[in-house]
Write an enzyme that holds these catalytic residues in place. Structure first.
Site, PDB file in Angstrom:
ATOM      1  N   GLU A   1       0.548   7.455   0.554  1.00  7.23           N
ATOM      2  CA  GLU A   1      -0.608   8.324   0.399  1.00  7.23           C
ATOM      3  C   GLU A   1      -1.896   7.580   0.717  1.00  7.23           C
ATOM      4  O   GLU A   1      -2.777   8.105   1.402  1.00  7.23           O
ATOM      5  CB  GLU A   1      -0.685   8.863  -1.046  1.00  7.23           C
TER       6      GLU A   1
ATOM      7  N   CYS B   1       1.740   8.436  -7.619  1.00 10.42           N
ATOM      8  CA  CYS B   1       1.359   7.722  -8.839  1.00 10.42           C
ATOM      9  C   CYS B   1      -0.052   8.159  -9.220  1.00 10.42           C
ATOM     10  O   CYS B   1      -0.741   8.829  -8.441  1.00 10.42           O
ATOM     11  CB  CYS B   1       1.430   6.210  -8.620  1.00 10.42           C
TER      12      CYS B   1
ATOM     13  N   CYS C   1      -2.808   7.000  -6.721  1.00 12.56           N
ATOM     14  CA  CYS C   1      -2.820   7.790  -5.486  1.00 12.56           C
ATOM     15  C   CYS C   1      -3.330   9.199  -5.746  1.00 12.56           C
ATOM     16  O   CYS C   1      -4.048   9.768  -4.932  1.00 12.56           O
ATOM     17  CB  CYS C   1      -1.441   7.820  -4.846  1.00 12.56           C
TER      18      CYS C   1
ATOM     19  N   HIS D   1       0.873  -1.168   0.000  1.00  8.60           N
ATOM     20  CA  HIS D   1       0.000   0.000   0.000  1.00  8.60           C
ATOM     21  C   HIS D   1       0.911   1.218   0.000  1.00  8.60           C
ATOM     22  O   HIS D   1       1.930   1.244   0.680  1.00  8.60           O
ATOM     23  CB  HIS D   1      -0.874   0.030   1.253  1.00  8.60           C
TER      24      HIS D   1
END
Length: 151
Positions: A81, A107, A110, A78
């Site tokens: 963020e 990314c 996120c 995970h």
């Protein structure tokens, strides 16, 4: 948030990233409210209390499969963020209008979550995956780049 505080929160995000269990890279994030108080934090790692198909702990599934950064984000840890937003949600804390400080550019996955969580600004460093920053700017989330403080 002024530049001095951006650098202080970035310094703290780098310190917090050291708690990450990911052998591939360590990322830290803080969510800061309008009074400059931290409301949540996160670092990248496996699901809380579970090591298995998403993240192998000391073994990185993404590295083993030669998956490039910023792609196939459903495999692996995970992200910091994601954890920061989920930690706020688990405690019933709103992230609407907050600032997220994160040690690398988010990314795309996120970035979408950050936008939908109501976060108004992301403070990051240069590099990683530019698609997330482009998405955030396109939906009206301010993205600023800072460096560590020079103390």
């Amino acid at each position: 948030m002024n530049e001095k505080w951006k650098k202080i929160w970035m310094d703290l995000s780098y310190v917090f990233a050291q708690a990450a269990s990911c052998p591939r890279g360590r990322v830290g994030a803080f969510i800061i409210d309008h009074r400059n108080n931290p409301v949540s934090a996160g670092y990248n790692g496996g699901p809380r209390g579970a090591i298995g198909s998403l993240c192998g702990g000391e073994f990185c599934e993404r590295s083993a499969r030669c998956i490039p950064s910023g792609t196939q984000t459903e495999i692996g840890c995970h992200h910091a963020e994601q954890n920061a937003i989920a930690n706020a949600a688990a405690r019933g804390i709103s992230t609407e209008g907050c600032v997220m400080v994160v040690t690398c550019s988010p990314c795309l996955a996120c970035a979408r979550l950050i936008h939908h969580a109501g976060i108004k600004e992301v403070v990051t460093t240069e590099g990683y995956d530019g698609r997330g920053a482009v998405y955030l700017r396109n939906v009206g989330v301010e993205v600023s780049v800072t460096r560590l403080s020079e103390s």
